[in-house]
Design a protein around this motif. Structure first.
Motif, PDB file in Angstrom:
ATOM      1  N   GLU A   1      42.039  39.965  26.734  1.00 50.49           N
ATOM      2  CA  GLU A   1      41.074  39.241  27.724  1.00 50.49           C
ATOM      3  C   GLU A   1      40.652  40.397  28.608  1.00 50.49           C
ATOM      4  O   GLU A   1      41.390  41.177  29.212  1.00 50.49           O
ATOM      5  CB  GLU A   1      41.615  38.170  28.500  1.00 50.49           C
ATOM      6  N   MET A   2      39.456  40.454  29.131  1.00 48.23           N
ATOM      7  CA  MET A   2      39.001  41.291  30.264  1.00 48.23           C
ATOM      8  C   MET A   2      38.269  40.496  31.125  1.00 48.23           C
ATOM      9  O   MET A   2      37.626  39.192  30.881  1.00 48.23           O
ATOM     10  CB  MET A   2      37.835  42.345  29.578  1.00 48.23           C
ATOM     11  N   GLY A   3      38.096  41.014  32.432  1.00 47.58           N
ATOM     12  CA  GLY A   3      37.716  40.144  33.448  1.00 47.58           C
ATOM     13  C   GLY A   3      36.850  41.217  34.516  1.00 47.58           C
ATOM     14  O   GLY A   3      37.335  42.430  34.641  1.00 47.58           O
ATOM     15  N   TRP A   4      36.104  40.336  35.184  1.00 50.13           N
ATOM     16  CA  TRP A   4      35.600  41.133  36.504  1.00 50.13           C
ATOM     17  C   TRP A   4      35.936  40.512  37.925  1.00 50.13           C
ATOM     18  O   TRP A   4      36.022  39.139  37.795  1.00 50.13           O
ATOM     19  CB  TRP A   4      34.150  40.832  36.462  1.00 50.13           C
ATOM     20  N   TYR A   5      36.439  41.031  39.012  1.00 55.36           N
ATOM     21  CA  TYR A   5      36.655  40.606  40.062  1.00 55.36           C
ATOM     22  C   TYR A   5      36.192  41.440  41.323  1.00 55.36           C
ATOM     23  O   TYR A   5      35.276  42.404  40.841  1.00 55.36           O
ATOM     24  CB  TYR A   5      38.303  40.930  40.432  1.00 55.36           C
ATOM     25  N   ARG A   6      35.892  40.958  42.375  1.00 54.08           N
ATOM     26  CA  ARG A   6      35.364  41.746  43.408  1.00 54.08           C
ATOM     27  C   ARG A   6      36.124  41.416  45.046  1.00 54.08           C
ATOM     28  O   ARG A   6      36.866  40.443  45.172  1.00 54.08           O
ATOM     29  CB  ARG A   6      33.859  41.125  43.587  1.00 54.08           C
ATOM     30  N   ARG A   7      36.028  42.411  45.684  1.00 51.99           N
ATOM     31  CA  ARG A   7      36.497  42.415  46.982  1.00 51.99           C
ATOM     32  C   ARG A   7      35.407  42.706  47.979  1.00 51.99           C
ATOM     33  O   ARG A   7      35.036  43.845  47.920  1.00 51.99           O
ATOM     34  CB  ARG A   7      37.690  43.316  47.075  1.00 51.99           C
ATOM     35  N   ALA A   8      34.923  41.695  49.072  1.00 51.36           N
ATOM     36  CA  ALA A   8      34.169  41.908  49.876  1.00 51.36           C
ATOM     37  C   ALA A   8      34.843  42.293  51.073  1.00 51.36           C
ATOM     38  O   ALA A   8      36.061  42.248  51.326  1.00 51.36           O
ATOM     39  CB  ALA A   8      33.287  40.429  50.127  1.00 51.36           C
ATOM     40  N   PRO A   9      33.945  42.915  51.984  1.00 49.65           N
ATOM     41  CA  PRO A   9      34.681  43.740  53.124  1.00 49.65           C
ATOM     42  C   PRO A   9      35.397  42.547  54.068  1.00 49.65           C
ATOM     43  O   PRO A   9      35.093  41.295  54.245  1.00 49.65           O
ATOM     44  CB  PRO A   9      33.484  44.012  53.896  1.00 49.65           C
ATOM     45  N   GLY A  10      36.691  42.922  54.096  1.00 48.63           N
ATOM     46  CA  GLY A  10      37.259  41.942  54.929  1.00 48.63           C
ATOM     47  C   GLY A  10      38.026  40.687  54.295  1.00 48.63           C
ATOM     48  O   GLY A  10      38.556  39.794  54.835  1.00 48.63           O
ATOM     49  N   GLN A  11      37.963  40.615  52.919  1.00 51.87           N
ATOM     50  CA  GLN A  11      38.224  39.506  52.075  1.00 51.87           C
ATOM     51  C   GLN A  11      39.225  39.932  51.280  1.00 51.87           C
ATOM     52  O   GLN A  11      39.434  41.274  50.802  1.00 51.87           O
ATOM     53  CB  GLN A  11      36.909  38.967  51.303  1.00 51.87           C
ATOM     54  N   GLN A  12      39.830  39.120  50.555  1.00 49.75           N
ATOM     55  CA  GLN A  12      40.847  39.134  49.295  1.00 49.75           C
ATOM     56  C   GLN A  12      40.030  39.416  48.192  1.00 49.75           C
ATOM     57  O   GLN A  12      38.825  38.842  48.106  1.00 49.75           O
ATOM     58  CB  GLN A  12      41.790  38.020  49.245  1.00 49.75           C
ATOM     59  N   ARG A  13      40.501  39.781  47.215  1.00 51.70           N
ATOM     60  CA  ARG A  13      39.992  40.180  45.944  1.00 51.70           C
ATOM     61  C   ARG A  13      39.832  38.676  45.268  1.00 51.70           C
ATOM     62  O   ARG A  13      40.835  37.889  45.346  1.00 51.70           O
ATOM     63  CB  ARG A  13      40.758  41.228  45.034  1.00 51.70           C
ATOM     64  N   GLU A  14      38.703  38.300  44.635  1.00 50.35           N
ATOM     65  CA  GLU A  14      38.377  37.290  43.919  1.00 50.35           C
ATOM     66  C   GLU A  14      38.144  37.465  42.663  1.00 50.35           C
ATOM     67  O   GLU A  14      37.502  38.519  42.016  1.00 50.35           O
ATOM     68  CB  GLU A  14      37.377  36.390  44.740  1.00 50.35           C
ATOM     69  N   PHE A  15      38.226  36.474  41.972  1.00 51.15           N
ATOM     70  CA  PHE A  15      37.727  36.337  40.292  1.00 51.15           C
ATOM     71  C   PHE A  15      36.241  36.117  40.308  1.00 51.15           C
ATOM     72  O   PHE A  15      36.022  35.316  41.104  1.00 51.15           O
ATOM     73  CB  PHE A  15      38.539  35.170  39.593  1.00 51.15           C
ATOM     74  N   ILE A  16      35.812  36.566  39.435  1.00 49.96           N
ATOM     75  CA  ILE A  16      34.305  36.423  39.075  1.00 49.96           C
ATOM     76  C   ILE A  16      34.051  35.759  37.701  1.00 49.96           C
ATOM     77  O   ILE A  16      33.340  34.601  37.819  1.00 49.96           O
ATOM     78  CB  ILE A  16      33.569  37.887  39.316  1.00 49.96           C
ATOM     79  N   ALA A  17      34.518  36.491  36.754  1.00 51.10           N
ATOM     80  CA  ALA A  17      34.406  35.948  35.155  1.00 51.10           C
ATOM     81  C   ALA A  17      35.270  36.705  34.431  1.00 51.10           C
ATOM     82  O   ALA A  17      35.715  37.764  34.707  1.00 51.10           O
ATOM     83  CB  ALA A  17      32.737  36.535  34.882  1.00 51.10           C
ATOM     84  N   ARG A  18      35.616  36.069  33.349  1.00 50.52           N
ATOM     85  CA  ARG A  18      36.519  36.601  32.523  1.00 50.52           C
ATOM     86  C   ARG A  18      35.815  36.406  31.004  1.00 50.52           C
ATOM     87  O   ARG A  18      35.366  35.213  30.848  1.00 50.52           O
ATOM     88  CB  ARG A  18      37.902  36.237  32.607  1.00 50.52           C
TER      89      ARG A  18
END
Length: 121
Positions: free
Chosen positions: A33-50
């Motif tokens: 499985e592969m996935g995308w995550y993101r971290r906005a400024p001042g935020q925790q890393r969050e799940f986007i899609a897998r």
């Protein structure tokens, strides 16, 4: 050495599109499985899609209908097509693979270095 390398980030205006790529380097036999995550400024890393192997993709609610994840197993590459981008999509985007089988064995929970996406007018 197996690595995940993201590319395709940049500056885009609201409503615009970007396509991110995540390529696995090395002598790869298979990728789970592969996935995308993101971290906005001042935020925790969050799940986007897998995208599990052989199954339909799964998205977080905030990107449904705007983002599309896909993978090309022959190229050991995953993509994230991002449309109708919003300022709140601004973040560093990371890709992840839960398991990669390669010439020397297995690597688990491998992350890329991230690519910056900035949505601003």
């Amino acid at each position: 050495q197996v690595q995940l390398v993201e590319s395709g980030g940049g500056l885009v205006q609201p409503g615009g599109s970007l396509r991110l790529s995540c390529a696995a380097s090395g002598i790869i036999t298979s990728i789970g499985e592969m996935g995308w995550y993101r971290r906005a400024p001042g935020q925790q890393r969050e799940f986007i899609a897998r995208i599990p192997t052989g199954y339909s993709p799964i998205y977080t609610e905030s990107v449904k209908g705007r983002f599309t994840v896909s993978r090309d197993n022959a190229k050991n590459t995953m993509y994230l097509q991002m449309n109708v981008l919003k300022p709140e999509d601004t973040a560093v985007y990371y890709c992840r693979a839960d398991e990669i089988r390669h010439a020397q064995g297995y690597v688990h929970n491998l992350w890329g270095q991230g690519t910056q996406v900035t949505v601003s007018s």
